[in-house]
Design a protein around this motif. Structure first.
Motif, PDB file in Angstrom:
ATOM      1  N   LYS A  41      11.657  36.248 -18.601  1.00  0.00           N
ATOM      2  CA  LYS A  41      10.662  37.220 -18.132  1.00  0.00           C
ATOM      3  C   LYS A  41      11.283  38.600 -17.982  1.00  0.00           C
ATOM      4  CE  LYS A  41       7.733  33.994 -15.608  1.00  0.00           C
ATOM      5  NZ  LYS A  41       7.298  33.561 -14.281  1.00  0.00           N
ATOM      6  N   LYS A  42      12.487  38.624 -17.417  1.00  0.00           N
ATOM      7  CA  LYS A  42      13.162  39.901 -17.210  1.00  0.00           C
ATOM      8  C   LYS A  42      13.459  40.574 -18.552  1.00  0.00           C
ATOM      9  CE  LYS A  42      17.043  41.967 -14.819  1.00  0.00           C
ATOM     10  NZ  LYS A  42      18.228  41.762 -14.022  1.00  0.00           N
ATOM     11  N   SER A  86      13.758  30.794 -17.198  1.00  0.00           N
ATOM     12  CA  SER A  86      12.446  31.438 -17.305  1.00  0.00           C
ATOM     13  C   SER A  86      12.458  32.807 -16.629  1.00  0.00           C
ATOM     14  CB  SER A  86      11.350  30.553 -16.720  1.00  0.00           C
ATOM     15  OG  SER A  86      11.539  30.379 -15.336  1.00  0.00           O
ATOM     16  N   THR A  87      13.197  32.925 -15.523  1.00  0.00           N
ATOM     17  CA  THR A  87      13.318  34.224 -14.855  1.00  0.00           C
ATOM     18  C   THR A  87      14.037  35.217 -15.755  1.00  0.00           C
ATOM     19  OG1 THR A  87      13.448  33.086 -12.727  1.00  0.00           O
ATOM     20  CG2 THR A  87      14.143  35.378 -12.770  1.00  0.00           C
ATOM     21  N   ASP A 101      14.600  26.976 -14.190  1.00  0.00           N
ATOM     22  CA  ASP A 101      13.879  28.031 -13.473  1.00  0.00           C
ATOM     23  C   ASP A 101      14.567  29.376 -13.669  1.00  0.00           C
ATOM     24  OD1 ASP A 101      11.839  29.002 -11.871  1.00  0.00           O
ATOM     25  OD2 ASP A 101      13.050  28.810 -10.052  1.00  0.00           O
ATOM     26  N   LYS A 102      15.896  29.342 -13.694  1.00  0.00           N
ATOM     27  CA  LYS A 102      16.655  30.570 -13.886  1.00  0.00           C
ATOM     28  C   LYS A 102      16.465  31.097 -15.309  1.00  0.00           C
ATOM     29  CE  LYS A 102      21.101  32.479 -12.678  1.00  0.00           C
ATOM     30  NZ  LYS A 102      22.415  32.232 -12.136  1.00  0.00           N
TER      31      LYS A 102
END
Length: 177
Positions: free
Chosen positions: A11-12, A7-8, A4-5
């Protein structure tokens, strides 16, 4: 690393990369007016579904030059406003409003009255933005420079009021006895 981290972070990085690309292309966008056909006989010009006319200017390329002179700083300021993490970022709204009003008046007005009456519209925006920025500055200045913590002062005042109330209750009880 947690999926999850990841993918974050992706995206960033994508968003920041897009901002960097848009910022780096700003020079190309600004000087793109040089590639517009010139000529007094040209009344309108279409590009990517957008139709440009003289709109009070002598030639179409002059109108587009003026539009780009407003659009490019406007979108750079909007990016700055969105990405700014400083306490004073609301002050960026003033030049954003200035360029927005100038762009609006250049598109919907004539070239003879551009950049004249925007000051009146900006006064209203300045009357809202400047007190907000000043209030934030005073709060931060008091807390970080003077060491004044308003929440701590409020808590201390409540404690004093509670002590006074308890003292009055004790005084009333002792008078009754």
């Amino acid at each position: 690393m947690i999926p999850d981290k990841r993918s974050t972070i992706k995206k960033k990085l994508i968003i920041e990369g897009l901002f960097a690309l848009i910022i780096s292309l700003s020079v190309l966008f600004f000087y793109s007016y040089k590639y517009i056909p010139r000529g007094d006989e040209l009344e309108e010009w279409s590009f990517l579904g957008l139709t440009f006319t003289k709109n009070g200017f002598n030639q179409i390329y002059l109108a587009v030059y003026f539009y780009l002179g407003k659009i490019v700083p406007l979108y750079l300021l909007v990016i700055w406003f969105i990405t700014c993490k400083h306490w004073w970022y609301h002050a960026i709204l003033i030049p954003i409003a200035m360029y927005a009003f100038q762009l609006f008046s250049s598109i919907y007005g004539t070239s003879l009255k551009v950049d004249e009456n925007e000051l009146l519209y900006l006064m209203g925006i300045c009357m809202v933005v400047i007190p907000i920025v000043y209030f934030i500055r005073v709060k931060l200045f008091d807390k970080h420079v003077h060491g004044i913590d308003l929440d701590a002062i409020d808590a201390e005042l409540k404690e004093y009021k509670e002590r006074e109330r308890l003292q009055k209750e004790q005084d009333l009880k002792s008078k009754k006895l």
